[in-house]
Design an enzyme around this catalytic site. Structure first.
Site, mmCIF file in Angstrom:
data_model
loop_
_atom_site.group_PDB
_atom_site.id
_atom_site.type_symbol
_atom_site.label_atom_id
_atom_site.label_comp_id
_atom_site.label_asym_id
_atom_site.label_seq_id
_atom_site.Cartn_x
_atom_site.Cartn_y
_atom_site.Cartn_z
ATOM 1 N N ASP A 204 0.855 -1.182 0.000
ATOM 2 C CA ASP A 204 0.000 0.000 0.000
ATOM 3 C C ASP A 204 0.896 1.238 0.000
ATOM 4 O O ASP A 204 2.123 1.119 -0.061
ATOM 5 C CB ASP A 204 -0.933 -0.005 1.222
ATOM 6 C CG ASP A 204 -0.192 0.224 2.543
ATOM 7 O OD1 ASP A 204 1.057 0.306 2.532
ATOM 8 O OD2 ASP A 204 -0.861 0.326 3.580
ATOM 9 N N ASP A 206 1.357 4.775 2.332
ATOM 10 C CA ASP A 206 0.954 5.382 3.601
ATOM 11 C C ASP A 206 1.347 6.855 3.641
ATOM 12 O O ASP A 206 2.483 7.206 3.312
ATOM 13 C CB ASP A 206 1.661 4.668 4.765
ATOM 14 C CG ASP A 206 1.474 3.165 4.746
ATOM 15 O OD1 ASP A 206 0.394 2.699 5.091
ATOM 16 O OD2 ASP A 206 2.435 2.457 4.344
ATOM 17 N N ASP A 297 -3.302 4.408 2.722
ATOM 18 C CA ASP A 297 -3.647 4.771 4.100
ATOM 19 C C ASP A 297 -3.333 6.241 4.315
ATOM 20 O O ASP A 297 -2.227 6.699 4.019
ATOM 21 C CB ASP A 297 -2.827 3.948 5.109
ATOM 22 C CG ASP A 297 -3.294 2.508 5.202
ATOM 23 O OD1 ASP A 297 -4.453 2.237 4.832
ATOM 24 O OD2 ASP A 297 -2.501 1.660 5.648
#
Ligand code: TTP
Ligand code: MN
Ligand code: MN
Ligand code: MN
Length: 373
Positions: A204, A206, A297
């Site tokens: 992902d 962040d 995120d």
């Protein structure tokens, strides 16, 4: 007469936060094996066993040389009897029977596949495994009731299991910057997690967002998400509001590694050929869809907590765990992504940078690129 004892070739400190752990190291043939066993222990909800294997692996990551024989393990901390047995087998036979049978096991493979779906944790995966489900598509075929996160997880399964490249992370950074700047000027957006530690790929991307003016960051997340939504850039999002102020059990003692910042777990729709390559050549042979899904995120922190949030969201997860363990066991302090509390002095210790936090903890400063524990 004097007995001359050779000093150990390498001394390795016992907490990961006392050591420098680079991204690339010399013992992946051992650490990959130990981490399979750690992962399998997690699938069986045996946290103690999992952490023991992760700590063993982490020690080997910090070594400046290849482990060739059992002598190389002398004086190393954290190596439990079980890990040593596994390492010995690999050094002697090239593989560990326990690791290989774990890798081949139906349970390990099913748990790996099912927990690989965004929104699916070990508990759900285990329940489904016991009901005979093995693959993500089984969730659909058997008509399982899925929450919104899991529905998105199944829908974008292939994209979300394809590593996010540094280039894609940079492209996402530009989008996030544009979104934040559109709703609040002067905000500071920092790339966190694995990419801050120098990783070339991640699962992902962040981000930590703050503003020099304390309080200016309040209410930022919904505005940013609205902007992204209007641009058609969001495939999924779940926001959790800041619960730090209203928490009863004190700011420095959040449950495990969870913090209370306003945060958002999301899935972005990233157009291909916009990865900042400067050319469009990379799209010429691509016949698939014109976009891919990427997990992102977002976390918003007040400036007064920014140093703690930065340290907490840089990782690695084991490095974070070890920092908190060091603080508690060695210093009588309590560290979170919000604050550092000194139990002896009964006060919070302020910090404006990660360096100051390491200094409060009596630790040598370790830069992000060497926190790959
Ligand atoms: P991750 O994004 O899970 O991990 P990563 O960026 O190190 O690796 P990957 O490439 O696989 O994405 O977590 C990043 C950091 O965020 C990690 O150090 C722990 C922190 N974190 C929290 O503090 N609270 C949370 O609730 C979560 C999920 C992560
Ligand atoms: Mn054992
Ligand atoms: Mn990450
Ligand atoms: Mn993350």
């Amino acid at each position: 007469s004097l007995t001359l004892i050779n000093p150990p070739a390498t001394t390795v400190k016992s907490y990961a936060c006392q050591r420098r752990t680079p991204l690339k190291h010399h013992n992946t043939f051992l650490t990959d094996a130990l981490e399979i066993l750690a992962e399998n222990a997690e699938f069986n909800e045996n946290e103690g066993r999992s952490v023991a294997f992760r700590r063993s692996a982490s020690v080997l990551k910090a070594l400046p040389h290849v482990v060739r024989g059992m002598d190389d393990l002398k004086n190393l901390p954290c190596l439990g009897e079980h890990s040593v047995r596994v390492i010995k087998e690999i050094l002697e036979d090239g593989t560990s029977s326990e690791v290989e049978s774990t890798r081949q096991s139906e349970q390990y493979q099913a748990m790996k596949a099912l927990t690989g779906v965004f929104g699916v944790g070990v508990k759900s995966a285990d329940r489904w495994f016991r009901e005979g489900l093995r693959r993500p598509l089984d969730l659909i075929h058997t008509g399982q009731k899925l929450n919104l996160a899991q529905q998105a997880g199944v829908q974008y399964y292939n994209d979300l299991n394809r590593p996010v490249t540094k280039r894609e992370a940079v492209a996402i950074s530009h989008i996030v910057e544009k979104a934040v700047n559109a709703v609040l000027s002067g905000a500071i957006i920092t790339l966190m997690g694995g990419f801050r530690r120098g990783k070339e790929v991640g699962h992902d991307v962040d981000f930590l967002i703050t503003h020099l003016e304390e309080g200016a960051e309040e209410g930022l997340m919904p505005k940013v998400l609205n902007w992204l939504e209007e641009q058609g850039l969001l495939l999924y999002q779940k926001t959790t509001r800041n619960s730090y102020l209203e928490s009863k059990d004190g700011p420095a003692r959040p449950p495990h590694n969870l913090d209370r910042f306003e945060r958002c777990f999301s899935i972005f729709k990233l157009e291909k050929g916009k990865e900042g390559s400067g050319t469009s050549l990379n799209t010429s042979y691509d016949s698939g869809p014109s976009w891919r899904a990427v997990r992102v995120d977002l976390v918003v922190s007040p400036f007064s907590q920014f140093a703690f949030a930065t340290l907490g969201w840089t990782g690695s997860k084991l490095f974070e765990r070890e920092l908190r363990r060091w603080a508690g066991q060695e210093k009588g302090m309590s560290l979170s992504s919000h604050a550092l509390y000194d139990s002896k002095q009964q006060r919070y210790l302020r910090a404006n940078s990660e360096e100051e936090i390491f200094a409060h903890l009596g630790l040598e400063y370790i830069p992000p690129s060497e926190r790959n524990a």
